[in-house]
Design a protein around this motif. Sequence first.
Motif, PDB file in Angstrom:
ATOM      1  N   PRO A  10     -78.762  40.218  -7.268  1.00  0.00           N
ATOM      2  CA  PRO A  10     -79.576  39.232  -6.548  1.00  0.00           C
ATOM      3  C   PRO A  10     -80.608  38.598  -7.050  1.00  0.00           C
ATOM      4  CG  PRO A  10     -79.951  41.508  -5.871  1.00  0.00           C
ATOM      5  CD  PRO A  10     -78.874  41.796  -7.000  1.00  0.00           C
ATOM      6  N   ARG A  11     -80.821  37.384  -6.807  1.00  0.00           N
ATOM      7  CA  ARG A  11     -81.959  36.544  -7.437  1.00  0.00           C
ATOM      8  C   ARG A  11     -83.132  36.667  -6.724  1.00  0.00           C
ATOM      9  NH1 ARG A  11     -81.584  31.259  -7.328  1.00  0.00           N
ATOM     10  NH2 ARG A  11     -83.070  31.118  -8.772  1.00  0.00           N
ATOM     11  N   ASP A  12     -83.299  36.788  -5.442  1.00  0.00           N
ATOM     12  CA  ASP A  12     -84.492  37.249  -4.602  1.00  0.00           C
ATOM     13  C   ASP A  12     -84.460  38.675  -4.362  1.00  0.00           C
ATOM     14  OD1 ASP A  12     -84.660  34.318  -4.308  1.00  0.00           O
ATOM     15  OD2 ASP A  12     -83.313  34.313  -2.489  1.00  0.00           O
ATOM     16  N   VAL A  13     -85.565  39.334  -4.994  1.00  0.00           N
ATOM     17  CA  VAL A  13     -85.645  40.847  -5.022  1.00  0.00           C
ATOM     18  C   VAL A  13     -87.140  40.962  -4.478  1.00  0.00           C
ATOM     19  CG1 VAL A  13     -83.981  41.409  -6.703  1.00  0.00           C
ATOM     20  CG2 VAL A  13     -86.083  40.712  -7.363  1.00  0.00           C
ATOM     21  N   ASP A  14     -87.792  40.067  -3.935  1.00  0.00           N
ATOM     22  CA  ASP A  14     -89.179  40.225  -3.595  1.00  0.00           C
ATOM     23  C   ASP A  14     -89.498  39.742  -2.117  1.00  0.00           C
ATOM     24  OD1 ASP A  14     -91.792  40.926  -2.967  1.00  0.00           O
ATOM     25  OD2 ASP A  14     -92.555  39.831  -4.857  1.00  0.00           O
ATOM     26  N   GLN A  65     -83.553  27.035   4.973  1.00  0.00           N
ATOM     27  CA  GLN A  65     -83.093  27.985   3.671  1.00  0.00           C
ATOM     28  C   GLN A  65     -84.543  28.886   3.751  1.00  0.00           C
ATOM     29  OE1 GLN A  65     -83.704  27.935  -1.021  1.00  0.00           O
ATOM     30  NE2 GLN A  65     -82.799  25.918   0.112  1.00  0.00           N
ATOM     31  N   VAL A  66     -84.032  30.252   3.663  1.00  0.00           N
ATOM     32  CA  VAL A  66     -85.167  31.189   3.543  1.00  0.00           C
ATOM     33  C   VAL A  66     -84.878  32.134   2.256  1.00  0.00           C
ATOM     34  CG1 VAL A  66     -85.817  33.622   4.331  1.00  0.00           C
ATOM     35  CG2 VAL A  66     -85.605  31.684   5.877  1.00  0.00           C
ATOM     36  N   SER A  67     -85.629  31.948   1.330  1.00  0.00           N
ATOM     37  CA  SER A  67     -85.405  32.134  -0.254  1.00  0.00           C
ATOM     38  C   SER A  67     -86.616  32.400  -0.836  1.00  0.00           C
ATOM     39  CB  SER A  67     -84.559  31.455  -0.980  1.00  0.00           C
ATOM     40  OG  SER A  67     -84.763  30.281  -1.183  1.00  0.00           O
ATOM     41  N   CYS A  68     -86.594  33.018  -2.265  1.00  0.00           N
ATOM     42  CA  CYS A  68     -87.865  32.961  -2.970  1.00  0.00           C
ATOM     43  C   CYS A  68     -87.965  31.739  -3.622  1.00  0.00           C
ATOM     44  CB  CYS A  68     -87.809  34.043  -3.889  1.00  0.00           C
ATOM     45  SG  CYS A  68     -87.800  35.858  -3.349  1.00  0.00           S
ATOM     46  N   GLU A 154     -88.245  55.037  -2.184  1.00  0.00           N
ATOM     47  CA  GLU A 154     -88.440  55.932  -1.192  1.00  0.00           C
ATOM     48  C   GLU A 154     -88.329  55.135   0.154  1.00  0.00           C
ATOM     49  OE1 GLU A 154     -91.690  58.636  -1.843  1.00  0.00           O
ATOM     50  OE2 GLU A 154     -91.098  58.822  -4.009  1.00  0.00           O
ATOM     51  N   GLU A 155     -88.778  53.895  -0.016  1.00  0.00           N
ATOM     52  CA  GLU A 155     -88.673  53.262   1.269  1.00  0.00           C
ATOM     53  C   GLU A 155     -88.064  51.730   0.854  1.00  0.00           C
ATOM     54  OE1 GLU A 155     -92.773  53.537   2.448  1.00  0.00           O
ATOM     55  OE2 GLU A 155     -93.591  51.819   0.882  1.00  0.00           O
ATOM     56  N   GLY A 156     -87.896  50.948   1.925  1.00  0.00           N
ATOM     57  CA  GLY A 156     -87.520  49.655   1.564  1.00  0.00           C
ATOM     58  C   GLY A 156     -88.087  48.622   2.592  1.00  0.00           C
ATOM     59  N   VAL A 157     -87.705  47.312   2.513  1.00  0.00           N
ATOM     60  CA  VAL A 157     -88.417  46.462   3.202  1.00  0.00           C
ATOM     61  C   VAL A 157     -87.209  45.726   4.066  1.00  0.00           C
ATOM     62  CG1 VAL A 157     -89.679  44.101   3.397  1.00  0.00           C
ATOM     63  CG2 VAL A 157     -90.314  45.824   1.929  1.00  0.00           C
ATOM     64  N   ILE A 158     -87.030  45.359   5.256  1.00  0.00           N
ATOM     65  CA  ILE A 158     -86.223  44.637   6.015  1.00  0.00           C
ATOM     66  C   ILE A 158     -86.817  43.546   6.644  1.00  0.00           C
ATOM     67  CG2 ILE A 158     -84.686  44.413   8.109  1.00  0.00           C
ATOM     68  CD1 ILE A 158     -84.828  47.797   7.779  1.00  0.00           C
TER      69      ILE A 158
END
Length: 167
Positions: A10-14, A65-68, A154-158
Amino acid sequence: MTLHRLRVLPRDVDADALGLLLDAPAPPTLAELVLTHGDARLVLGVLGASHAVTATAGSARLTEQVSCDAVAAGGRPLPRSARAGAYRLTSESRTVPAAELAATASALRRSATDDASWVCGAFPGDGAALTALTGAPLDGGWTWRTWHLYPGPEEGVIVTTRSRWTP
């Protein structure tokens, strides 16, 4: 089946870098789904760990478009809500434990496997790294929802969005 196992990183990782860009040409997608209703059309596209949607109804057209890359392309940081004419968007970003992220990813994969109105791009490296979209016709326009899952140790973002367009 509209679950795509993508063989790209994936290009968008933040999640914090996501932006919103409206009415610009949609970039090339890694996976997409086209829904039609009469003369209306909705194209749901997976980009990196982000998305692009193109909606048409008669001669009216909207792209989201929702992207970095969105901010650098002339958009703005992803807002909690946005309005532009007949378009509405709400978004939410939540940090969750890894187990909740994995359970959400599993549920989204099932939805994309079982329901033809879904498209999901799963990325290599972590089973919870995915982007999912679904849409439906609405009042002469369209409504769609998206999920962007960003796993961590340990955690992630949705990040979720809900959009509505009724020209």
